[in-house]
Design a protein around this motif. Structure first.
Motif, PDB file in Angstrom:
ATOM      1  N   MET A   1     -43.134   4.835 -11.673  1.00  0.00           N
ATOM      2  CA  MET A   1     -42.005   5.091 -10.799  1.00  0.00           C
ATOM      3  C   MET A   1     -42.322   6.353  -9.989  1.00  0.00           C
ATOM      4  N   ILE A  61     -38.136   7.884 -18.805  1.00  0.00           N
ATOM      5  CA  ILE A  61     -38.538   6.490 -18.535  1.00  0.00           C
ATOM      6  C   ILE A  61     -39.892   6.454 -17.842  1.00  0.00           C
ATOM      7  N   GLU A  62     -40.073   7.376 -16.876  1.00  0.00           N
ATOM      8  CA  GLU A  62     -41.350   7.422 -16.164  1.00  0.00           C
ATOM      9  C   GLU A  62     -42.491   7.736 -17.123  1.00  0.00           C
ATOM     10  N   ILE A  64     -42.598   7.149 -20.386  1.00  0.00           N
ATOM     11  CA  ILE A  64     -42.840   6.009 -21.276  1.00  0.00           C
ATOM     12  C   ILE A  64     -43.637   4.927 -20.562  1.00  0.00           C
ATOM     13  N   MET A  65     -43.253   4.623 -19.317  1.00  0.00           N
ATOM     14  CA  MET A  65     -43.959   3.598 -18.552  1.00  0.00           C
ATOM     15  C   MET A  65     -45.398   4.022 -18.273  1.00  0.00           C
ATOM     16  N   THR A  68     -47.699   3.334 -21.157  1.00  0.00           N
ATOM     17  CA  THR A  68     -48.017   1.911 -21.387  1.00  0.00           C
ATOM     18  C   THR A  68     -49.095   1.400 -20.447  1.00  0.00           C
ATOM     19  N   LEU A  69     -49.487   2.180 -19.447  1.00  0.00           N
ATOM     20  CA  LEU A  69     -50.498   1.737 -18.493  1.00  0.00           C
ATOM     21  C   LEU A  69     -51.896   1.885 -19.066  1.00  0.00           C
ATOM     22  N   LYS A  74     -53.395   4.249 -14.978  1.00  0.00           N
ATOM     23  CA  LYS A  74     -52.965   5.646 -14.955  1.00  0.00           C
ATOM     24  C   LYS A  74     -53.610   6.392 -13.799  1.00  0.00           C
ATOM     25  N   TYR A  77     -51.937   5.347 -10.587  1.00  0.00           N
ATOM     26  CA  TYR A  77     -50.577   5.890 -10.513  1.00  0.00           C
ATOM     27  C   TYR A  77     -50.595   7.364 -10.140  1.00  0.00           C
TER      28      TYR A  77
END
Length: 319
Positions: A1, A61-62, A64-65, A68-69, A74, A77
């Motif tokens: 995000m 949330i960001e 946690i996401m 998971t990458l 990563k 992102y």
């Protein structure tokens, strides 16, 4: 995000946006709503806490996401997140307005002139300057036709119109600005509200010397037709404002009473004329005759009984 705007900008902007909407929709008179209604302070504190909580939740949330990458995800992102935003539209607009060439392309417009190693570029005039120049030409043509051919108006007429408009604005302002009243503009106030206010001022400041009923004590009697410094609204206003005779008159009240209040108490003093006080003081001064009062024709008797007060232009008994 990924977000382009950092949290330390989003939170203050949203906070003050909500604050502005609250001030706009809540009618709190002359004071801000956050001062007039203390409950709004609690509301804005709650809004700030909610905004901070939302930012913390989004950050969690960001994170946690992100965990998971994959490693490749990563890297992509982080590269996208750290990429600086470029204002390409602004750069393109500036390029169109100036038509400037980049340093790499200056060789395309360089001239053969050489002054001690200084070369000249054949730049075009910036479009904004050209359009502004065309605008001045159009303005000059319109000005020429309007003022030199048609003869719309000249500076003298414009000045007179502006002075007239300013005078009208001043007169309108004077109607609502009662504290602008002075000895030259004061008029008798016959409204019950003004006379009531004048009575309160009189009882608070003047009754000690003139008695509550105006019969006189240390000060002169205000119910008879004799005046030391002249009667009528203008003389009474001046006496109250500037004070009485030097060394033995009353003080100047202009330092502690506003001009509008002096007009009210002066009007009230005039209404005391012809009344019967409990212990009237002996007359002081001279009988005052209003110079603006209508003159009686010669050979006719005055309809005013000898014992009746002479009236000034306000048609109120004078003191």
């Amino acid at each position: 995000m990924s977000t382009r705007t950092p949290w330390w900008i989003r939170v203050p902007v949203l906070f003050f946006l909500i604050f502005g909407l609250m001030e706009y929709f809540i009618d709190s008179g002359e004071k801000p709503a956050i001062i007039e209604y203390p409950i709004t302070q609690f509301f804005m504190l709650l809004v700030l806490m909610i905004l901070i909580a939302i930012e913390l939740i989004l950050s969690s949330i960001e994170n946690i996401m992100f965990q998971t990458l994959s490693e490749e995800g990563k890297e992509k992102y982080l590269a996208a997140k750290n990429k600086k935003y470029e204002w390409t539209w602004a750069k393109n607009a500036m390029s169109r307005l100036t038509r400037s060439r980049s340093i790499e392309r200056e060789g395309e417009i360089i001239l053969d002139h050489n002054y001690d190693g200084i070369r000249e570029l054949d730049n075009v005039l910036p479009p904004w300057w050209v359009y502004l120049f065309y605008g001045t030409i159009i303005f000059a043509v319109v000005y020429l036709v309007r003022f030199h051919i048609i003869g719309d108006y000249d500076q003298k007429l414009e000045y007179e119109q502006e002075v007239a408009a300013a005078q009208q604005a001043i007169e309108e302002y004077k109607k609502t600005a009662k504290d602008l009243v002075d000895v030259n503009t004061v008029e008798f106030l016959s409204d019950e509200s003004d006379l009531s206010a004048g009575e309160k001022i009189f009882q608070s400041n003047c009754a000690a010397c003139h008695m509550a009923d105006g019969g006189g004590g240390i000060g002169p009697n205000l119910t008879d037709e004799y005046w030391i410094l002249g009667g009528g609204i203008k003389n009474v206003f001046h006496t109250i404002s500037e004070g009485g005779r030097d060394g033995k008159g009353m003080i100047a009240w202009k330092q502690s009473i506003k001009p509008a209040e002096i007009a009210q108490v002066a009007s009230y003093v005039l209404t005391l004329g012809g009344t019967t006080p409990a212990n009237p003081k002996e007359p002081q001064g001279d009988i005052w005759v209003d110079p603006d009062a209508p003159q009686q024709p010669e050979g006719t008797e005055s309809e005013t009984p000898p014992t009746e007060q002479v009236s000034d232009s306000t048609t109120v008994a004078m003191n």
